[in-house]
Structures are given as C-alpha cells and as structure tokens.
Scaffold this motif. Structure first.
Motif, PDB file in Angstrom:
ATOM      1  N   GLY A 793       0.811  -1.218   0.000  1.00  0.00           N
ATOM      2  CA  GLY A 793       0.000   0.000   0.000  1.00  0.00           C
ATOM      3  C   GLY A 793       0.837   1.257   0.000  1.00  0.00           C
ATOM      4  N   GLU A 794       2.110   1.159   0.429  1.00  0.00           N
ATOM      5  CA  GLU A 794       3.001   2.319   0.440  1.00  0.00           C
ATOM      6  C   GLU A 794       3.984   2.278  -0.725  1.00  0.00           C
ATOM      7  OE1 GLU A 794       4.998   1.829   4.111  1.00  0.00           O
ATOM      8  OE2 GLU A 794       3.163   1.768   5.310  1.00  0.00           O
ATOM      9  N   HIS A 795       3.930   1.202  -1.523  1.00  0.00           N
ATOM     10  CA  HIS A 795       4.939   0.985  -2.566  1.00  0.00           C
ATOM     11  C   HIS A 795       4.753   1.974  -3.709  1.00  0.00           C
ATOM     12  CE1 HIS A 795       7.733  -1.154  -5.123  1.00  0.00           C
ATOM     13  NE2 HIS A 795       6.797  -1.334  -6.042  1.00  0.00           N
ATOM     14  N   GLN A 796       5.879   2.513  -4.200  1.00  0.00           N
ATOM     15  CA  GLN A 796       5.864   3.407  -5.360  1.00  0.00           C
ATOM     16  C   GLN A 796       6.373   2.631  -6.565  1.00  0.00           C
ATOM     17  OE1 GLN A 796       8.461   6.604  -4.221  1.00  0.00           O
ATOM     18  NE2 GLN A 796       6.921   7.633  -3.001  1.00  0.00           N
ATOM     19  N   GLY A 797       5.595   2.601  -7.623  1.00  0.00           N
ATOM     20  CA  GLY A 797       6.085   1.973  -8.840  1.00  0.00           C
ATOM     21  C   GLY A 797       5.425   0.652  -9.136  1.00  0.00           C
ATOM     22  N   THR A 798       5.964  -0.006 -10.166  1.00  0.00           N
ATOM     23  CA  THR A 798       5.417  -1.278 -10.599  1.00  0.00           C
ATOM     24  C   THR A 798       5.991  -2.404  -9.752  1.00  0.00           C
ATOM     25  OG1 THR A 798       7.190  -1.502 -12.233  1.00  0.00           O
ATOM     26  CG2 THR A 798       5.159  -0.450 -12.961  1.00  0.00           C
ATOM     27  N   TRP A 799       5.339  -3.529  -9.815  1.00  0.00           N
ATOM     28  CA  TRP A 799       5.790  -4.702  -9.064  1.00  0.00           C
ATOM     29  C   TRP A 799       6.996  -5.301  -9.791  1.00  0.00           C
ATOM     30  CZ3 TRP A 799       4.934  -6.321  -4.404  1.00  0.00           C
ATOM     31  CH2 TRP A 799       5.169  -7.649  -4.042  1.00  0.00           C
ATOM     32  N   PRO A 800       8.147  -5.481  -9.091  1.00  0.00           N
ATOM     33  CA  PRO A 800       9.334  -6.037  -9.758  1.00  0.00           C
ATOM     34  C   PRO A 800       9.019  -7.367 -10.416  1.00  0.00           C
ATOM     35  CG  PRO A 800       9.905  -5.206  -7.578  1.00  0.00           C
ATOM     36  CD  PRO A 800       8.421  -5.146  -7.679  1.00  0.00           C
ATOM     37  N   GLU A 801       9.487  -7.520 -11.664  1.00  0.00           N
ATOM     38  CA  GLU A 801       9.087  -8.711 -12.406  1.00  0.00           C
ATOM     39  C   GLU A 801       9.725  -9.992 -11.870  1.00  0.00           C
ATOM     40  OE1 GLU A 801      12.758  -9.881 -14.243  1.00  0.00           O
ATOM     41  OE2 GLU A 801      10.842 -10.681 -14.880  1.00  0.00           O
ATOM     42  N   TRP A 802      10.794  -9.854 -11.049  1.00  0.00           N
ATOM     43  CA  TRP A 802      11.407 -11.064 -10.504  1.00  0.00           C
ATOM     44  C   TRP A 802      10.696 -11.575  -9.249  1.00  0.00           C
ATOM     45  CZ3 TRP A 802      14.091  -6.366 -10.626  1.00  0.00           C
ATOM     46  CH2 TRP A 802      14.231  -5.711  -9.397  1.00  0.00           C
ATOM     47  N   LEU A 803       9.691 -10.834  -8.778  1.00  0.00           N
ATOM     48  CA  LEU A 803       8.963 -11.252  -7.591  1.00  0.00           C
ATOM     49  C   LEU A 803       7.700 -12.009  -7.977  1.00  0.00           C
ATOM     50  CD1 LEU A 803       9.082  -8.173  -5.193  1.00  0.00           C
ATOM     51  CD2 LEU A 803      10.384 -10.276  -5.025  1.00  0.00           C
ATOM     52  N   PRO A 804       7.294 -13.001  -7.160  1.00  0.00           N
ATOM     53  CA  PRO A 804       6.008 -13.654  -7.414  1.00  0.00           C
ATOM     54  C   PRO A 804       4.859 -12.677  -7.167  1.00  0.00           C
ATOM     55  CG  PRO A 804       6.889 -14.302  -5.271  1.00  0.00           C
ATOM     56  CD  PRO A 804       7.969 -13.506  -5.952  1.00  0.00           C
ATOM     57  N   GLU A 805       3.724 -12.948  -7.762  1.00  0.00           N
ATOM     58  CA  GLU A 805       2.557 -12.100  -7.516  1.00  0.00           C
ATOM     59  C   GLU A 805       2.245 -12.090  -6.023  1.00  0.00           C
ATOM     60  OE1 GLU A 805       0.676 -10.075  -9.441  1.00  0.00           O
ATOM     61  OE2 GLU A 805       2.295 -10.419 -10.881  1.00  0.00           O
ATOM     62  N   PRO A 806       1.944 -10.923  -5.463  1.00  0.00           N
ATOM     63  CA  PRO A 806       1.721 -10.860  -4.008  1.00  0.00           C
ATOM     64  C   PRO A 806       0.572 -11.771  -3.577  1.00  0.00           C
ATOM     65  CG  PRO A 806       0.995  -8.826  -5.083  1.00  0.00           C
ATOM     66  CD  PRO A 806       1.752  -9.609  -6.108  1.00  0.00           C
ATOM     67  N   LYS A 807       0.819 -12.525  -2.515  1.00  0.00           N
ATOM     68  CA  LYS A 807      -0.179 -13.469  -2.008  1.00  0.00           C
ATOM     69  C   LYS A 807      -1.154 -12.747  -1.085  1.00  0.00           C
ATOM     70  CE  LYS A 807      -0.462 -18.013   0.186  1.00  0.00           C
ATOM     71  NZ  LYS A 807       0.327 -19.138   0.756  1.00  0.00           N
ATOM     72  N   THR A 808      -2.404 -13.095  -1.186  1.00  0.00           N
ATOM     73  CA  THR A 808      -3.437 -12.476  -0.341  1.00  0.00           C
ATOM     74  C   THR A 808      -3.548 -13.229   0.971  1.00  0.00           C
ATOM     75  OG1 THR A 808      -4.672 -11.808  -2.300  1.00  0.00           O
ATOM     76  CG2 THR A 808      -5.844 -11.806  -0.213  1.00  0.00           C
ATOM     77  N   ALA A 809      -3.524 -12.478   2.056  1.00  0.00           N
ATOM     78  CA  ALA A 809      -3.666 -13.095   3.382  1.00  0.00           C
ATOM     79  C   ALA A 809      -5.119 -13.492   3.595  1.00  0.00           C
ATOM     80  CB  ALA A 809      -3.218 -12.112   4.468  1.00  0.00           C
ATOM     81  N   PRO A 810      -5.383 -14.625   4.272  1.00  0.00           N
ATOM     82  CA  PRO A 810      -6.777 -15.025   4.533  1.00  0.00           C
ATOM     83  C   PRO A 810      -7.469 -13.997   5.429  1.00  0.00           C
ATOM     84  CG  PRO A 810      -5.231 -16.380   5.793  1.00  0.00           C
ATOM     85  CD  PRO A 810      -4.405 -15.570   4.845  1.00  0.00           C
ATOM     86  N   ALA A 811      -8.720 -13.723   5.105  1.00  0.00           N
ATOM     87  CA  ALA A 811      -9.469 -12.712   5.853  1.00  0.00           C
ATOM     88  C   ALA A 811     -10.171 -13.330   7.056  1.00  0.00           C
ATOM     89  CB  ALA A 811     -10.504 -12.053   4.938  1.00  0.00           C
TER      90      ALA A 811
END
Length: 881
Positions: A793-811
């Motif tokens: 939520g505080e990140h500036q820019g695009t998601w680095p392509e070497w990282l996996p897609e961010p995982k969603t925490a269970p609600a």
C-alpha cells in the motif's frame, strides 16, 4: 523530454497559487473572527502578497457563512494579471475618487452582524482612503457594525488614514514577511509546472528576497533573456547567462525620491559591497546612512565586529550600478581606496580590486597575491576575476585553481595545462599536473585520463616533487573503485599536500577507502560530526565528503539518519557549493531514497542531479546517475524514460570502471528485456572483479541484486564469506536474506523482512515478505502475506518482475473479528463468550483461527495486528496499540 530553452512568458503572466501563506491566513482569520475582534491590518513590503492573503481570508469567511464585501483602492505598482480578482465570491467595489460615499453605499448593502453570521468589510490598500472615509471605517468597527480587514504597505504605518483609524479603534496587525527559500522554490516550481534545481532556486531567492512580485518580474526578464532551460524536466539557469541590466520597479521606485546626498551615500554602499561601517562613514554622513537604513535601502550587519554595510537588496544594487556612469564609478572606487587606507585596514583583496577598478597602477605580483588570498578566503569568483587581470604562467596557475574551485572544469583544464607547460619551477608544475588530474577525473573524462596525466608528470619531473602526484593518484584510484591500489598509494604518501586546494581531496579519501573495503560503520565513526556550516575552499570536495557520510550511513543500516542528513547537506551545498557539488548530494539523496523504498522521491533527486550536470558530460558520477536512474525509472513503470537513460549511458562520455554503480546500467537493461539469467551471469562477473579490486562495497551490492534475481546456495555462500569481512549491519542482513532465499525459509524471511522494515529499508522488506509468503504455508506465511499487503500500500512503482505475484492473506470472518477485537481489549475468554452469547470453547476456537490467519501467537499481539489490517478498535484496544 529533450533539453529546451524556456521562451514563453505565458505561464508567468497567469494567476499564481498562494504558497507559504497558510499560517498568515490562519492567524488573520482567527483574529478577524474572534469574539473581541474588530479590525485587522495586514501589512508588509510592496509585492509581498497582501492582496492575495486578503482574498484567501475572504474565501474562508464566505465558507463559514459570513457576509463579505470588498472595496479596492488603487495599489501602486501591483502588476497582477487581469483575472486576479474575478474569481472571488464577494463582489469587488472600486472606491473611486470619493471613497467615503462609496463606503456608505457598500456598507448599506451588508446585512447586520448576528451571532452566527458576521459582516466583513475588506479594504485593499487602506492608504487610498481620505480622512472622512477612514473615520467612517473606524466608526463602523468601533460600533461592531462590521468586522474590518485592511491591507497597507509597511511604509504607510503611523501616518495618514492608518493614524486616523488608530485614534478610534485598535488595529490588530498581521505582518507578512517575504517567502523563505523553500517556499520561493515551491512557488517557482508551481509557476512552471515542474521542478526547479536548488542552485536556480537559491539564485532566485537571493535576487528577489522572497518577494512574489519581484519574483514575477525576475522570471519574466529571465525568460525574455533566454536565461532558463529545461533539463530532465528540471528548470535551471542556462550556463554562462545572466539577467540583462535591469531591476525591479517595485524595488527601484524608492530611488526616485532620494536626495543627491542620499544617492551618493547609496552609491558608496553599493560599490563598497560589504565595506565596514567605519569606512563608509568617512565618505557619507552618519545621518544619511541611518536614513537609508530606515528606508530599507541599506542593511548594517551588527552581528559582525566590522558591521559591514550592504545594499538591502541585490536588485537595488543592480539598479544603482546601472544608473552610475563609468567615470563616476571609477571616481567612487578611488574614494573607496582612500577611505580603506585611512582606516588602516589590511584587506588587501578589497584594496587591489578597488584599485584596479579605479584604474590605479597595481603590480602583477600584488594582483596574484590578492587572488591567492581571495581563494583562501573562499571567494573563488574574486580570485578568478583578479587572476584574469594578469597574463603570465603564474596567472594561468592561479586562474586554473580558481576555476577548478568554481566547478568550471573545461576552463580549469585549459589554464592548468598552460601553467604546466610554461611554469619553470618543478614543484609548481607538479602541483598544476596534480590539479589537472583531479579535474580530469572529476569533471572531464574520468579516471583513466587522470592517471595518464599523473604518469606523464611523474616521468617528466624529478622524484622530490612527486608528493602531490601521489596524493592525487590515491584519490583517483579510490573514486575509480580500485580500493586496494588506492590504499597502497595512500600508505606511500609521506605527508599531506601543502597546497590547501589540493589538500582538500584528502579528507574524503580515508572514509571512501573504509567504505569500499566494507567497513561503513568504521567510516561513520571516523567522520567529523559537523560537515557543514563554514565555507570550503573547494565546495565540491566538501560535498563529496558529505556524500560519503550519507552513503556510509545507508550501508551501516542507518538509512533514516542518512535521509535526515541529505536535506541538511543539500542546503549547505546549495548555499556554498557549485553545480557538481549539489549534484553529488542529489545523487546520494537518490540512493538514500531508493534504499528506503521511495522510488518517486529517488527519481526526483536523480533528475535534479542529471539536470545540474547536463552541460558537464565528464561529471565523475555521470554513469552512476544514469545507471541508478534506469533502475528507478523501470521500477516506477516508466519504461520509455529508462530506455532513454540507457541509450545515454551507452553513448558514453566517461570511461566506466569495472566496479562502480555504472555497471548496473547493463544489468537493468538485461532485466528490463526479460533476460534475468543473463543479468545474473553479468552480476557474477562484476562481483568477482569488485572483490579482486578490494571493493567489497560493490561486491556486496552486486551480490544482493543477483540473489534477488536468481537465488542459490552458491550466491548465499559467497555472500556469507564476504559479509564476514565487513562491519555493516546491512551487509549482515543482506547475507541472511540471501541464505533464507536459497533455503526457501519463510520463518527467517519473516524475521529478515521485519528487520528491514524496522531499519527503514521498506523496499527490501516488501521483497523479502513477498518471497517468503510463497514458501510453505501456515501462520508464518500468513504473517508474510499480511506484511506484503501492508507494505504494498506504500509501494511506489510497478511490481518487480522477478517477484512472485503478491499473495493475499486469509481474511477474518465476522465472528473471528468480533472475538479478536474483544480479546484485544483485555477481556478473558469467558467474558467474551458471555458478551457474544457463545460457549467459551467456541470463543477459544475462533481466537486460535484468528491467530493463524493474522500470523501471530499471543493475545498481546492482537491489537497491533488488527490495527495493521485496518480494523477500527475499541478505545481500550487502541491504547494497547
């Protein structure tokens, strides 16, 4: 965006935003609408923004539901654009030639004040009122019929209508002062719709004194004179240009009413340029000087023992000089010389400069001694001016030194090369060659050329004059990244150079070697605590020392302290430095922001650094600027900008060493193209080269990028070996990060991510959390997923392509959230069960499932975890957080 001249004055003529006046507006509204309020007078010098503050106050009054009318008197010299008042909700009524009658008509239209809705009468330029109108305003305010808001120039206080008003009512004054440096810069940036470099902002602030009206005139003049350019989306002064002879009408109008005696005294002060008061008093009566001070035309610095006298404003001084003919100027300089000698002053620099201006006879030796003294006194501009008056090999040497201190690298190279060729003394020739080498390394074409100059001079000159050359060789090698060779050269140096200009290259040498050898904490410990304040004989070298301090703090794990120092060092470099000095601080500002995970802020710092060095293609850190800029722009998703910077990097200009930040350019190019394996292969080669050169700093930097692109046990092993030879907390954390990635250890990555975040390296914290969330499952994985989402939520820019897609925490389910919120308040399980009408066992089960989803283990962690997920907690739980 290609570099371009700024030639249109259309933006300058538009309505400007109100910048830096919120506290003044707040204070005025508070006093105007206070229960005991009656009349508020906003004062200040012409052009400072009184009318704009009045408008803002009236808007606030309208927004609060009060009844407002505004009456305008003529405002002399107020060069506002035609639409300056038409946007106001209150109608503007001109007072005309019969202000009392106009005021009667205006007030008759105002409804009477009530408890909730007040009647407010605003009069811009109250000095335009006649006595009858002033008495009417006073009567209305005294009877509390209306609240009165007035503006007037500060020179009108104590006379005319204001004096009449004071006989009837109490005027509550709000004094507007000129804008400070930061707000002047913000206003200029708002006018052009883009950033303004710090040196240009400082020049504008010095010229205008923070007066918005004068700023408008200066900017219009600068645009018409082609003095402004746009480099890398940053506005700046075009190199080698100056404003044409001109001064602001707002500041020169008072000159028209001066007596002959006052004009003569102002000329002495202007051409004296900071001469002591006792000297000026020999040329002009004290009473006249005092009168000029009262008029705000001269300033006496009582904080200095000599009490120097100067024109109160640079543009006033410019106007005085423009109105003074050359013969009169010569005579004035002659009189200044006589007064200086009569005081017994030993200020030889000032005396020689004035004698030359008066066309008196001065020997070449006297001029060059004065030039050397001026440089020692941190006045490189005067040193240059004086050295240009003489034509000899010695003069070329003095001129080259002054130009080097000023950051004019091509001109410094020309004159130092001429001095080297024609000076007879071997020690002087060695010094000229040493300065040439530093200049070539710093601002011409890089370290290889500099080392060649050193080698040629060493071969041509006797060995007993090689000390200066050895000092420079150590400096060049250190800043070319060759740590081992630089340390060897430094160890062979018998003593520091005697030349103070050349000696200024040594203070950065030791901390740079410590930094390169992987000992940033030792570098920080050895650096002085105060690296700013006093002027420096070579500002760029002091900026370099400050930059090393910032980078050492970043690598020592103290990025927050580094960020605080960047702002402090930046203002110091702007106030006392040169373009390359300010660019050096801006560069480390970009590095610091990048390590904090603030890509947008890093991009702004780097754009300014590139803009300041756009006309210096040989700037030592050019490749570093471009290479880091490529990575930052790519991270921000600005692929076109990244490609443009990459093409500039490949076009060359400065020969890249194998072990500096410039190497990252090709790394990021491979990453952008999707060739991560190729980038990892290149990084392995760069790591080996850096380690062979003794540059553990760059080896660790290369390894940390490699392990994020292609984690492996081999990379983690190399990291562990190198980290054991360093003292930086950040390096140890990098090694732990590498090992955890190689082992796919979510638990360690959770700890590493939390430590990165705690230290302020939020971008790395995000990467560690995102990777860890993909490994395994359960409570730790959920904790990592939650941290990823929060940091994202505080990140500036695009998601680095070497990282996996961010995982969603269970609600959490609604019931789990209810149980958790109550538990966070301190309620025990039976109490929670009773409150929710469920069994204690059910409440306990909900609580344990919530622990699992939130990634925590104990009750005392609940309040913070829930707050991080955005839940609004009961008051008692918020106290726990």
């Amino acid at each position: 965006m290609p570099d371009a001249m700024i030639r249109s004055t259309a933006q300058i003529g538009r309505r400007w935003p109100l910048v830096g006046r919120d506290p003044d507006v707040d204070r005025t509204v508070e006093r105007l609408l206070a229960p005991e309020g009656g009349a508020v007078l906003v004062t200040g010098p012409p052009g400072v923004g009184k009318s704009r503050v009045l408008e803002a106050v009236l808007h606030r009054c309208v927004a609060k539901g009060h009844h407002v009318l505004r009456a305008n008197g003529p405002v002399p010299g107020h060069d506002a654009p035609p639409d300056a008042v038409h946007h106001l909700a209150p109608q503007v009524e001109p007072l005309g030639t019969a202000p009392a009658g106009a005021l009667h008509r205006i007030v008759a239209r105002l409804p009477p004040s009530t408890g909730q809705h007040l009647a407010v009468l605003a009069i811009d330029n109250v000095s335009s009122l006649d006595e009858a109108a002033a008495r009417l305003v006073g009567k209305l305010a005294a009877e509390n019929t209306v609240r009165v808001l007035l503006t007037a120039d500060e020179t009108a206080i104590g006379a005319g209508p204001i004096d009449v008003l004071r006989q009837t009512i109490r005027l509550d004054r709000v004094d507007l002062t000129p804008l400070d440096w930061q707000h002047t810069r913000q206003l200029t940036a708002a006018v052009f719709g883009t950033d303004v470099d710090g040196l240009t902002a400082d020049e504008l602030w010095q010229l205008t004194g923070g007066n918005p009206l004068v700023l408008r005139e200066v900017l219009r003049n600068a645009v018409e004179n082609d003095a402004l350019t746009l480099h890398n989306h940053v506005v700046g002064w075009r190199q080698g240009t100056a404003l044409r002879p001109w001064a602001s009408d707002a500041l020169t109008r008072p000159l028209e009413s001066l007596s002959a005696e006052e004009t003569a005294a102002l000329r002495y002060v202007t051409y004296g340029d900071g001469a002591p008061i006792d000297m000026i008093e020999r040329l002009a009566p004290v009473s006249v000087i005092e009168r000029l001070e009262e008029l705000g035309l001269v300033r006496i610095d009582q904080s200095s023992p000599s009490a120097p006298v100067t024109a109160a404003h640079p543009l006033t001084a410019r106007a005085v000089r423009t109105r003074t003919g050359p013969l009169r100027a010569r005579r004035i300089h002659g009189e200044l010389v006589a007064a200086l000698v009569a005081t017994g002053s030993d200020d030889r620099v000032r005396e020689v400069r004035w004698r030359l201006a008066a066309q008196f006879e001065v020997s070449d030796d006297e001029v060059l001694r004065a030039s050397a003294q001026a440089l020692l006194g941190h006045d490189a501009a005067t040193a240059e001016h004086l050295a240009r008056q003489v034509h000899s090999p010695a003069a070329a040497w003095h001129l080259g030194r002054a130009l080097l201190a000023r950051g004019d690298h091509p001109s410094a190279e020309r004159w130092l090369a001429e001095a080297y060729r024609h000076l007879a003394d071997p020690a002087s020739r060695a010094n000229a060659a040493a300065l040439r080498a530093v200049n070539r390394c710093w601002g011409i074409d890089g370290p290889h050329s500099a080392l060649q100059v050193v080698a040629e001079a060493r071969a041509a000159l006797p060995t007993d004059v090689h000390d200066d050359l050895l000092a420079v060789e150590a400096f060049v090698l250190a800043f070319a990244g060759s740590a081992a060779e630089a340390a060897d050269a430094a160890d062979r140096l018998p003593h520091p150079p005697h030349d103070p200009l050349l000696a200024s290259v040594l203070p950065p040498l030791r901390p740079q070697l410590l930094l390169l050898s992987g000992r940033p904490e030792r570098a920080v410990a050895e650096l002085p605590t105060n690296l700013s304040g006093e002027p420096s004989i070579w500002p760029a070298m002091r900026a370099l020392l400050q930059a090393i301090h910032v980078q050492a703090l970043v690598m020592a794990g103290e990025v927050r302290q580094a960020a605080d120092l960047v702002e402090h060092y930046y203002r110091d470099a702007v106030g006392h430095g040169t373009a390359d000095g300010v660019a050096t601080i801006a560069l480390v500002g970009g590095i610091c922001a990048y390590y904090q995970g603030h890509a947008g802020q890093a991009a702004r710092w780097l754009r300014e650094a590139r803009a300041l060095t756009a006309e210096q293609p040989g700037f030592r850190f050019r490749e570093t600027l471009l290479a880091i800029g490529i990575g930052v722009e790519a991270q921000l998703g600005q692929a076109e900008n990244a490609q443009e910077l990459l093409s500039r990097l490949r076009r060359g200009g400065v020969g890249r060493t194998a072990v500096d930040y410039g190497a990252f350019g090709e790394v990021w190019a491979l990453v952008i193209s999707g060739n991560r394996s190729g980038a990892a292969t290149l990084l392995r080669r760069l790591t080996a080269e850096a380690a062979r050169a003794g540059n553990l700093l760059m080896a660790m930097e290369f390894l940390h990028v490699e392990v994020r692109l292609a984690p492996s046990a081999a990379v983690a092993g190399r990291f562990r070996e190198l980290a054991a030879r360093t003292d930086g907390r950040l390096f140890a954390l990098f090694a732990e990060h590498a090992a955890a990635l190689a082992r796919r250890d979510a638990r360690v990555l959770n700890r590493v991510s939390a430590t990165f975040e705690e230290l302020g390296y939020r971008g790395f914290a995000l990467e560690a959390a995102a990777n860890g969330a993909m490994f395994g499952g359960g409570r730790v994985t959920n904790a990592l997923a939650r941290r990823t989402q929060r940091l994202l939520g505080e990140h500036q820019g695009t998601w680095p392509e070497w990282l996996p897609e961010p995982k969603t925490a269970p609600a959490l389910t609604d019931r789990e959230r209810q149980v958790s919120e109550l538990a966070a308040t301190g309620m025990d399980t039976p109490a929670i069960a009773r409150a929710l009408t469920i069994s204690a066992r059910t409440a306990e089960n909900h609580l344990h499932r919530a622990y699992q989803k939130l990634g925590i283990h104990r009750r005392h962690e609940l309040a913070r975890a829930l707050a991080e997920d955005g839940f609004v907690l009961p008051a008692i739980a918020r106290q726990v957080v």
